[in-house]
Write a protein that holds these residues in place. Sequence first.
Motif, PDB file in Angstrom:
ATOM      1  N   LEU A  39       8.295  -3.943 -13.782  1.00 50.98           N
ATOM      2  CA  LEU A  39       7.380  -4.214 -14.895  1.00 50.98           C
ATOM      3  C   LEU A  39       5.938  -3.859 -14.558  1.00 50.98           C
ATOM      4  CD1 LEU A  39       8.806  -7.666 -16.041  1.00 50.98           C
ATOM      5  CD2 LEU A  39       9.451  -5.376 -16.825  1.00 50.98           C
ATOM      6  N   ARG A  40       5.721  -3.217 -13.433  1.00 47.40           N
ATOM      7  CA  ARG A  40       4.373  -2.811 -13.025  1.00 47.40           C
ATOM      8  C   ARG A  40       4.101  -1.410 -13.566  1.00 47.40           C
ATOM      9  NH1 ARG A  40       5.130  -4.728  -6.702  1.00 47.40           N
ATOM     10  NH2 ARG A  40       5.756  -6.871  -7.196  1.00 47.40           N
ATOM     11  N   ARG A  41       3.506  -1.369 -14.750  1.00 49.61           N
ATOM     12  CA  ARG A  41       3.320  -0.103 -15.450  1.00 49.61           C
ATOM     13  C   ARG A  41       2.127   0.692 -14.934  1.00 49.61           C
ATOM     14  NH1 ARG A  41       2.596  -3.623 -20.659  1.00 49.61           N
ATOM     15  NH2 ARG A  41       1.453  -4.673 -18.983  1.00 49.61           N
ATOM     16  N   SER A  42       1.003   0.033 -14.746  1.00 45.86           N
ATOM     17  CA  SER A  42      -0.245   0.725 -14.382  1.00 45.86           C
ATOM     18  C   SER A  42      -0.687   0.324 -12.984  1.00 45.86           C
ATOM     19  CB  SER A  42      -1.344   0.382 -15.398  1.00 45.86           C
ATOM     20  OG  SER A  42      -1.442  -1.027 -15.567  1.00 45.86           O
ATOM     21  N   TRP A  43      -0.994   1.334 -12.157  1.00 45.68           N
ATOM     22  CA  TRP A  43      -1.424   1.145 -10.767  1.00 45.68           C
ATOM     23  C   TRP A  43      -2.798   1.771 -10.630  1.00 45.68           C
ATOM     24  CZ3 TRP A  43       2.089  -0.358  -6.547  1.00 45.68           C
ATOM     25  CH2 TRP A  43       3.343  -0.795  -7.015  1.00 45.68           C
ATOM     26  N   LEU A  44      -3.830   0.937 -10.494  1.00 43.47           N
ATOM     27  CA  LEU A  44      -5.217   1.394 -10.525  1.00 43.47           C
ATOM     28  C   LEU A  44      -5.844   1.404  -9.137  1.00 43.47           C
ATOM     29  CD1 LEU A  44      -7.886   2.100 -12.002  1.00 43.47           C
ATOM     30  CD2 LEU A  44      -8.203  -0.369 -12.382  1.00 43.47           C
ATOM     31  N   PHE A  45      -6.266   2.587  -8.696  1.00 43.85           N
ATOM     32  CA  PHE A  45      -6.986   2.727  -7.433  1.00 43.85           C
ATOM     33  C   PHE A  45      -8.474   2.480  -7.656  1.00 43.85           C
ATOM     34  CE2 PHE A  45      -3.207   5.288  -6.595  1.00 43.85           C
ATOM     35  CZ  PHE A  45      -2.919   4.993  -5.270  1.00 43.85           C
ATOM     36  N   ILE A  46      -9.071   1.634  -6.797  1.00 41.73           N
ATOM     37  CA  ILE A  46     -10.502   1.347  -6.885  1.00 41.73           C
ATOM     38  C   ILE A  46     -11.112   1.501  -5.493  1.00 41.73           C
ATOM     39  CG2 ILE A  46     -12.267  -0.307  -7.570  1.00 41.73           C
ATOM     40  CD1 ILE A  46     -10.200  -1.743  -9.264  1.00 41.73           C
ATOM     41  N   GLY A  47     -12.226   2.196  -5.417  1.00 46.36           N
ATOM     42  CA  GLY A  47     -12.900   2.418  -4.149  1.00 46.36           C
ATOM     43  C   GLY A  47     -13.105   1.135  -3.369  1.00 46.36           C
ATOM     44  N   GLY A  48     -12.747   1.136  -2.090  1.00 42.62           N
ATOM     45  CA  GLY A  48     -12.693  -0.085  -1.304  1.00 42.62           C
ATOM     46  C   GLY A  48     -14.001  -0.792  -1.078  1.00 42.62           C
ATOM     47  N   ALA A  49     -15.119  -0.074  -1.177  1.00 44.74           N
ATOM     48  CA  ALA A  49     -16.427  -0.696  -0.951  1.00 44.74           C
ATOM     49  C   ALA A  49     -17.250  -0.809  -2.225  1.00 44.74           C
ATOM     50  CB  ALA A  49     -17.197   0.109   0.093  1.00 44.74           C
ATOM     51  N   PHE A 109     -16.992  -2.605   6.080  1.00 45.99           N
ATOM     52  CA  PHE A 109     -17.474  -3.465   5.001  1.00 45.99           C
ATOM     53  C   PHE A 109     -16.368  -3.722   3.980  1.00 45.99           C
ATOM     54  CE2 PHE A 109     -19.164  -3.709   0.659  1.00 45.99           C
ATOM     55  CZ  PHE A 109     -19.915  -4.874   0.751  1.00 45.99           C
ATOM     56  N   ALA A 110     -15.647  -2.669   3.612  1.00 42.24           N
ATOM     57  CA  ALA A 110     -14.577  -2.806   2.619  1.00 42.24           C
ATOM     58  C   ALA A 110     -13.492  -3.750   3.099  1.00 42.24           C
ATOM     59  CB  ALA A 110     -13.985  -1.422   2.303  1.00 42.24           C
ATOM     60  N   ARG A 111     -13.141  -3.644   4.368  1.00 38.10           N
ATOM     61  CA  ARG A 111     -12.110  -4.536   4.920  1.00 38.10           C
ATOM     62  C   ARG A 111     -12.523  -6.000   4.816  1.00 38.10           C
ATOM     63  NH1 ARG A 111     -12.406  -0.812  10.067  1.00 38.10           N
ATOM     64  NH2 ARG A 111     -11.107   0.957   9.398  1.00 38.10           N
ATOM     65  N   GLY A 112     -13.807  -6.255   4.983  1.00 39.74           N
ATOM     66  CA  GLY A 112     -14.307  -7.621   4.930  1.00 39.74           C
ATOM     67  C   GLY A 112     -14.203  -8.250   3.552  1.00 39.74           C
ATOM     68  N   LEU A 113     -14.015  -7.431   2.522  1.00 37.44           N
ATOM     69  CA  LEU A 113     -13.896  -7.947   1.159  1.00 37.44           C
ATOM     70  C   LEU A 113     -12.478  -8.413   0.836  1.00 37.44           C
ATOM     71  CD1 LEU A 113     -15.835  -5.109  -0.759  1.00 37.44           C
ATOM     72  CD2 LEU A 113     -16.747  -7.321  -0.013  1.00 37.44           C
ATOM     73  N   ALA A 114     -11.529  -8.022   1.668  1.00 35.16           N
ATOM     74  CA  ALA A 114     -10.120  -8.139   1.311  1.00 35.16           C
ATOM     75  C   ALA A 114      -9.686  -9.548   0.922  1.00 35.16           C
ATOM     76  CB  ALA A 114      -9.255  -7.615   2.451  1.00 35.16           C
ATOM     77  N   LYS A 115      -9.947 -10.530   1.765  1.00 31.84           N
ATOM     78  CA  LYS A 115      -9.365 -11.847   1.551  1.00 31.84           C
ATOM     79  C   LYS A 115      -9.773 -12.461   0.214  1.00 31.84           C
ATOM     80  CE  LYS A 115      -8.408 -16.135   4.027  1.00 31.84           C
ATOM     81  NZ  LYS A 115      -8.613 -16.898   5.278  1.00 31.84           N
ATOM     82  N   ASP A 116     -11.053 -12.510  -0.056  1.00 31.81           N
ATOM     83  CA  ASP A 116     -11.522 -13.096  -1.319  1.00 31.81           C
ATOM     84  C   ASP A 116     -11.125 -12.223  -2.503  1.00 31.81           C
ATOM     85  OD1 ASP A 116     -12.645 -15.209   0.048  1.00 31.81           O
ATOM     86  OD2 ASP A 116     -14.675 -14.375   0.052  1.00 31.81           O
ATOM     87  N   LEU A 117     -11.133 -10.906  -2.293  1.00 31.96           N
ATOM     88  CA  LEU A 117     -10.809  -9.985  -3.377  1.00 31.96           C
ATOM     89  C   LEU A 117      -9.371 -10.172  -3.841  1.00 31.96           C
ATOM     90  CD1 LEU A 117     -11.672  -7.505  -5.095  1.00 31.96           C
ATOM     91  CD2 LEU A 117     -10.772  -6.071  -3.252  1.00 31.96           C
ATOM     92  N   TYR A 118      -8.430 -10.214  -2.918  1.00 33.85           N
ATOM     93  CA  TYR A 118      -7.026 -10.326  -3.309  1.00 33.85           C
ATOM     94  C   TYR A 118      -6.743 -11.675  -3.958  1.00 33.85           C
ATOM     95  CZ  TYR A 118      -6.826  -6.453   0.066  1.00 33.85           C
ATOM     96  OH  TYR A 118      -7.057  -5.296   0.749  1.00 33.85           O
ATOM     97  N   THR A 119      -7.421 -12.699  -3.479  1.00 34.10           N
ATOM     98  CA  THR A 119      -7.263 -14.018  -4.101  1.00 34.10           C
ATOM     99  C   THR A 119      -7.734 -13.986  -5.548  1.00 34.10           C
ATOM    100  OG1 THR A 119      -7.541 -15.169  -1.985  1.00 34.10           O
ATOM    101  CG2 THR A 119      -7.962 -16.442  -3.987  1.00 34.10           C
ATOM    102  N   ALA A 120      -8.870 -13.327  -5.787  1.00 38.36           N
ATOM    103  CA  ALA A 120      -9.411 -13.230  -7.149  1.00 38.36           C
ATOM    104  C   ALA A 120      -8.505 -12.393  -8.037  1.00 38.36           C
ATOM    105  CB  ALA A 120     -10.814 -12.634  -7.105  1.00 38.36           C
TER     106      ALA A 120
END
Length: 298
Positions: free
Chosen positions: A13-23, A54-65
């Motif tokens: 059921l995952r129709r759309s897969w959106l790539f977003i720049g990591g930083a 820098f992008a890696r440091g965003l991961a934890k809070d980003l995925y939770t959101a």
Amino acid sequence: MTADPAQRRAPALRRSWLFIGGADEEQLAAGPASGADVLIHELEDFTAPERRPFARGLAKDLYTAWRAAGAVAAVRVNPLAGDGRDDLEAVMAGAPDSVLLPKVESPEQVAELDTAVAELETRYGLEPGSTELVPNVEGARGLRLTYEIATASPRVSACLVASEDMAADLGVIRQPDGSELHHVRGRFLVDCVAAEVLAIDSPYTWTDEAGLSADTLWAKQLGFKAKSTVTLPHAAVINELLTPSAGEIAKAEEVVQVFEAARRSGAGRVELHGSLVEVPIYNNAKALLERATALGVR
């Protein structure tokens, strides 16, 4: 801790897969509003090497959101021979639902990723086996081994076929209608279906909505149920086109009703609007109705 895998949107059921720049903090924050089923924290091509820490440091809070907003939280790391291991070491602390690996050419690369992810699940106290893998097929070598790649690990829930990298590898000239890659996308789909994993179609890398719609409808007619994108507004278009429409639902309901009535009378098939409805057509109609129900439109 990772979100309960049972609570995730099912791969089919995952129709759309959106790539977003990591930083790109602005775009990352805007991701959920796009409506994309899967949001991908892109650490490879869309993130310059000097910006990756820098992008890696965003991961934890980003995925939770992202998960809180109802999306599947995914990340595309770099090849493991490059920055990929550093990416994994950092982002697995955020318990991504799916890890995408670019430029996969062999099942051994998938097995290597499986081992690395399993070790990090243990380190971070995540549920063993909870992290899905999504190999990206981006060249001729990988395309020839798509089935083997897709079956290299029980973690593989989907595979994605590229557009720009594939075109560059084949030496073809890109066209807005995507016709130069039709043979690639068809072959890729067959292998994914045989492997029983979701086939994710290549992104449409022009910005016009009309072209995106035509490209998505072609993919849908071929049999794709999912498509990737690199443009936030495109996610809503993909979702709409890859969701059964009211007309499609009505047609499928009619097929089911007429065929089942024919079966009750002892017939093996029935004519409907000039077409013979047999078991495969009936089964396809039922599958469409089940998908519509699962997506909440029936």
